[in-house]
Design an enzyme around this catalytic site. Structure first.
Site, short mmCIF file in Angstrom:
data_model
loop_
_atom_site.label_atom_id
_atom_site.label_comp_id
_atom_site.label_asym_id
_atom_site.label_seq_id
_atom_site.Cartn_x
_atom_site.Cartn_y
_atom_site.Cartn_z
N ASP A 21 0.66 -0.91 -0.64
CA ASP A 21 -0.33 0.34 0.00
C ASP A 21 0.67 1.78 0.09
O ASP A 21 1.93 1.61 0.30
CB ASP A 21 -1.14 -0.39 0.99
CG ASP A 21 -2.29 0.66 1.17
OD1 ASP A 21 -2.68 1.97 -0.05
OD2 ASP A 21 -2.70 0.76 2.38
N GLY A 24 0.09 5.29 -4.06
CA GLY A 24 -0.82 6.40 -5.08
C GLY A 24 -0.22 8.15 -4.15
O GLY A 24 0.42 8.78 -4.34
N ASN A 69 -10.50 -2.61 -6.17
CA ASN A 69 -10.27 -1.92 -6.73
C ASN A 69 -11.01 -1.20 -7.86
O ASN A 69 -10.11 -0.18 -8.85
CB ASN A 69 -8.76 -2.32 -6.75
CG ASN A 69 -7.58 -1.94 -5.79
OD1 ASN A 69 -6.43 -2.75 -5.57
ND2 ASN A 69 -7.95 -1.27 -4.60
N ARG A 189 1.73 -5.26 6.12
CA ARG A 189 0.86 -3.78 5.21
C ARG A 189 1.78 -3.07 5.33
O ARG A 189 2.05 -2.02 6.36
CB ARG A 189 0.21 -3.95 6.05
CG ARG A 189 -1.57 -2.78 4.80
CD ARG A 189 -2.55 -2.58 5.62
NE ARG A 189 -3.27 -1.48 4.42
CZ ARG A 189 -4.00 -1.52 4.63
NH1 ARG A 189 -5.18 -2.67 4.07
NH2 ARG A 189 -4.64 -0.49 3.37
C1 FPP Z 1 -2.13 -0.06 -3.27
O1 FPP Z 1 -0.75 1.60 -3.16
C2 FPP Z 1 -1.28 -0.92 -4.29
C3 FPP Z 1 -2.40 -1.12 -5.67
C4 FPP Z 1 -3.42 -0.88 -5.37
C5 FPP Z 1 -1.68 -1.81 -6.55
C6 FPP Z 1 -0.09 -2.52 -6.47
C7 FPP Z 1 0.62 -2.53 -7.21
C8 FPP Z 1 1.80 -2.58 -7.26
C9 FPP Z 1 2.76 -2.43 -6.20
C10 FPP Z 1 3.14 -3.11 -8.74
C11 FPP Z 1 2.64 -4.11 -9.58
C12 FPP Z 1 2.67 -5.34 -8.95
C13 FPP Z 1 2.86 -7.00 -8.73
C14 FPP Z 1 2.99 -7.75 -8.79
C15 FPP Z 1 3.17 -6.55 -10.75
P1 FPP Z 1 -2.36 2.73 -3.19
O2 FPP Z 1 -2.37 3.41 -4.82
O3 FPP Z 1 -3.18 2.23 -2.75
O4 FPP Z 1 -1.92 3.50 -2.80
P2 FPP Z 1 -2.42 5.00 -2.10
O5 FPP Z 1 -2.63 4.20 -0.36
O6 FPP Z 1 -0.99 6.06 -1.28
O7 FPP Z 1 -3.06 5.61 -2.41
#
Ligand code: FPP
Length: 243
Positions: A21, A24, A69, A189
């Site tokens: 996490d 973003g 998501n 996490r």
């Molecule tokens: C959460 O961060 C992350 C995700 C929803 C996507 C996870 C994907 C990757 C790490 C990249 C690809 C993985 C592989 C296995 C190729 P967020 O967007 O929720 O962050 P935020 O909470 O700061 O908004």
């Protein structure tokens, strides 16, 4: 009397699951679009996979895309799907040559045919590997997984392959997406949120948790090692009383 099978010697985690996490926020802090953070996050996956053999981590499961998501903007969802496709294309050879067996868990129905074909091919290409078992949760939700498993179980009952009186705690796991994997010993996490967000609900009943402030794109092999070593100092009792 101590119930021996319910205790384990103090050791590093064999199966680590990670909720990656903070991509973003990491990007936003740099004035960049959220996808920039997801790309940086994808690079971290490789570093963590590479660290696994040295730490005795045989199974690594990462939460790449949840059933929730899809509620993100269409642009972010499309960008993530494109990232997954490109990641598989780019990494297949390295994964194959380095002994990594890749599996995907989650419901494939909403994924596009091209991505599903790439996922199938990567699973097939790496199926004889055994150094590290990397599982990628894609369109995965713990409740959705249990619901899909229950549907399959109910079908077996309806068609006479399973008797209701034989259903016990050990039955459902055989229907879960994770049926060939051990339960996670440690769930990490990143990004400061202390929630499990529908990740491996059944499987993590006895897992240890580490909630750390680091945003996923800043997570390093060094921090992964620290958390794995920290796990080794904890005493896991699984509800039993140690002598
Ligand atoms: C959460 O961060 C992350 C995700 C929803 C996507 C996870 C994907 C990757 C790490 C990249 C690809 C993985 C592989 C296995 C190729 P967020 O967007 O929720 O962050 P935020 O909470 O700061 O908004």
């Amino acid at each position: 009397m101590l119930n021996a099978p319910h205790t384990v010697p103090v050791a590093g985690p064999r199966h680590v699951a990670i909720i990656m996490d903070g991509n973003g926020r990491w990007a936003q802090a740099r004035g960049r679009p959220r996808l920039f953070g997801h790309h940086a996050g994808a690079r971290r996956v490789r570093e963590v996979v590479e660290a696994c053999p040295g730490l005795g981590v045989k199974y690594l499961t990462v939460f790449a895309f949840s059933t929730e998501n899809w509620k993100r903007t269409q642009a972010e969802v499309a960008g993530l799907m494109s990232l997954f496709r490109r990641y598989i294309i780019k990494e297949t050879r390295t994964l194959k040559e380095n002994g990594i067996r890749v599996r995907f868990i989650g419901d494939r129905v909403r994924l596009d045919a091209k991505l599903i074909a790439l996922m199938d091919a990567l699973e097939e290409e790496t199926k004889n590997n055994d150094l590290v078992h990397l599982t990628v949760a894609l369109n995965y939700g713990g409740r959705d997984e249990v619901a899909r498993a229950t549907k399959r179980l109910a079908r077996d009952v309806a068609e006479g392959r399973l008797r209701p009186e034989d259903v016990g705690e050990e039955t459902l796991p055989k229907y879960l997406d994770t049926r060939v994997l051990p339960d996670p010993d440690l769930v990490i996490r990143t990004s400061g949120e202390a929630r499990i967000s529908n990740f491996l609900l059944w499987q993590s009943a006895y897992s240890e948790y580490e909630f750390i402030d680091t945003l996923w794109p800043d997570f390093t092999a060094g921090e992964f090692e620290r958390l794995c070593r920290n796990f080794g100092t904890r005493e896991r009792r699984f509800g039993a009383v140690l002598a």
